[in-house]
Design a protein around this motif. Sequence first.
Motif, mmCIF file in Angstrom:
data_model
loop_
_atom_site.group_PDB
_atom_site.id
_atom_site.type_symbol
_atom_site.label_atom_id
_atom_site.label_comp_id
_atom_site.label_asym_id
_atom_site.label_seq_id
_atom_site.Cartn_x
_atom_site.Cartn_y
_atom_site.Cartn_z
ATOM 1 N N UNK A 81 -5.661 1.213 8.982
ATOM 2 C CA UNK A 81 -6.714 0.225 9.255
ATOM 3 C C UNK A 81 -6.286 -1.189 8.887
ATOM 4 N N UNK A 82 -5.647 -1.349 7.737
ATOM 5 C CA UNK A 82 -5.371 -2.676 7.189
ATOM 6 C C UNK A 82 -3.943 -3.149 7.424
ATOM 7 N N UNK A 83 -3.054 -2.220 7.766
ATOM 8 C CA UNK A 83 -1.642 -2.541 7.781
ATOM 9 C C UNK A 83 -1.067 -2.330 6.396
ATOM 10 N N UNK A 84 0.248 -2.288 6.294
ATOM 11 C CA UNK A 84 0.884 -2.041 4.994
ATOM 12 C C UNK A 84 0.958 -3.337 4.195
ATOM 13 N N UNK A 100 0.834 -1.207 0.000
ATOM 14 C CA UNK A 100 0.000 0.000 0.000
ATOM 15 C C UNK A 100 0.870 1.258 0.000
ATOM 16 N N UNK A 101 1.953 1.219 0.758
ATOM 17 C CA UNK A 101 2.824 2.395 0.862
ATOM 18 C C UNK A 101 3.545 2.714 -0.439
ATOM 19 N N UNK A 102 3.543 1.788 -1.398
ATOM 20 C CA UNK A 102 4.209 2.028 -2.688
ATOM 21 C C UNK A 102 3.259 2.570 -3.753
ATOM 22 N N UNK A 103 1.961 2.692 -3.413
ATOM 23 C CA UNK A 103 0.977 3.041 -4.446
ATOM 24 C C UNK A 103 1.290 4.380 -5.091
ATOM 25 N N UNK A 104 1.555 5.410 -4.291
ATOM 26 C CA UNK A 104 1.756 6.731 -4.906
ATOM 27 C C UNK A 104 2.954 6.733 -5.854
ATOM 28 N N UNK A 105 4.085 6.163 -5.423
ATOM 29 C CA UNK A 105 5.275 6.183 -6.282
ATOM 30 C C UNK A 105 5.031 5.403 -7.570
#
Length: 444
Positions: free
Chosen positions: A181-184, A141-146
Amino acid sequence: MGSEDISRYVVKHPASGIYRYYRRVPTEIAHLDKRTHVKQSLKTKSLKEALEKAQAVHDAAESFWRALLAGNDNEAAFARYESAVKLAQSMGFTYRPIAEVAALPLDELERRLTVIGKNMDRSQIIVDSLVGTVEEPAPRLSNIWSLYEKHNAAGLTGMSKNQLRKHKVSRERAIRYAIDVMGDLELPAITRKDVLKFREWWTNKVISERLAADSANRSFSDIMGMLTPIDNALHTNYHAAWEKARIRETNATKGGTRPPFPVDWICEKVLAPGAMEMLDEEARLIVYAMVETGARLGEICNLRPQDIRLIDEVPHIEIAERTDRRQKTDHSIRRVPLVGVSLWAMRQRPQGFGKYHDKSDSASALINKVMRNNGLMPTDDHTIYSLRHSFQDRIENAGCSDRMQADLMGHEFGRPKYGDGAEMKRRQEFLEGIAFAWPQLAAA
């Protein structure tokens, strides 16, 4: 190590005439890289082509040395994989997963093992790179923007600096909420159950904080909007779990629309002599420009000199198609005659509003705060945007045709981009018939 002229490292072999990349290992990295020189054939006799190929070799060598200096243990999965790929390239190999390395022809396998044997005492990263034991990571999830930024570069063009900032802030906020909410989670591991958990969290938040459902749905739209171009580029299906997750609007969770200013309020309060003096001149003129045009505040703030047509037969502003800024919709592109207080205001600023160009959020916050603090808002639900709603009510109540309303407001109506001169004249005459009387116009 750093940016430099790499032509000094491109040398021609005296016998074959083939160029190669030839460079001494920098002193600061010599304790980690036991090679004296980096040597790699560029397989061409053309200097131009050699220089182009040398750049990739040079970048790979620099990346390799940076990885050695930084160490590998603390690198993120993506950085570790990228370092392994570039390191293999810098040593003359293509990075391959371990299963593919095992199936390589014997001669290349021996070459890899020879290099590994020479470097076993230096760094595990070299072994991992040539044996292929660094797995390509699954994005989280944390990689979505890049990933979105990388694979949707064309879709992000045409935005102003401020528009891009707001676009990014909204989407990074949605990602942050999802991670909280979901974790990464890894994107391919996200299930419908995970998304429904996020939806339940948003539902509770909407109810407990009395938010509009649109607040939640914006998060889902932002995430889906990022995953779709990522899926298109990578041939994945990450967005599937997020489909049809939006919260259904009810009367209790619908976002309220801004009420219009009453006509008498505009005339007796907003346009009263001295009523707006507490605002700086440009902010005050922006308000006046909105009164008789119904334009959005952002449209007024971002007018360019060429959009302000004061000497035309029908003075008007043009909400124009732009390459450096997106309009809200295609239908927003239009021409609006200038009459009354709005004509006067634009004559004071024929070059536009430089102080608030691409800063409409700042203008809106200031105007709303000052007007509210000085009793110029009828209720807490009113904002400066209410002037646009007032304009629409005024033209509708005066018998404006649906077609002309769409033309003036920038709404969809299946119309051509611009009306002709005769149509502009009709719009001007209509607006002059409902324009507010303003004492300062008589004195001007």
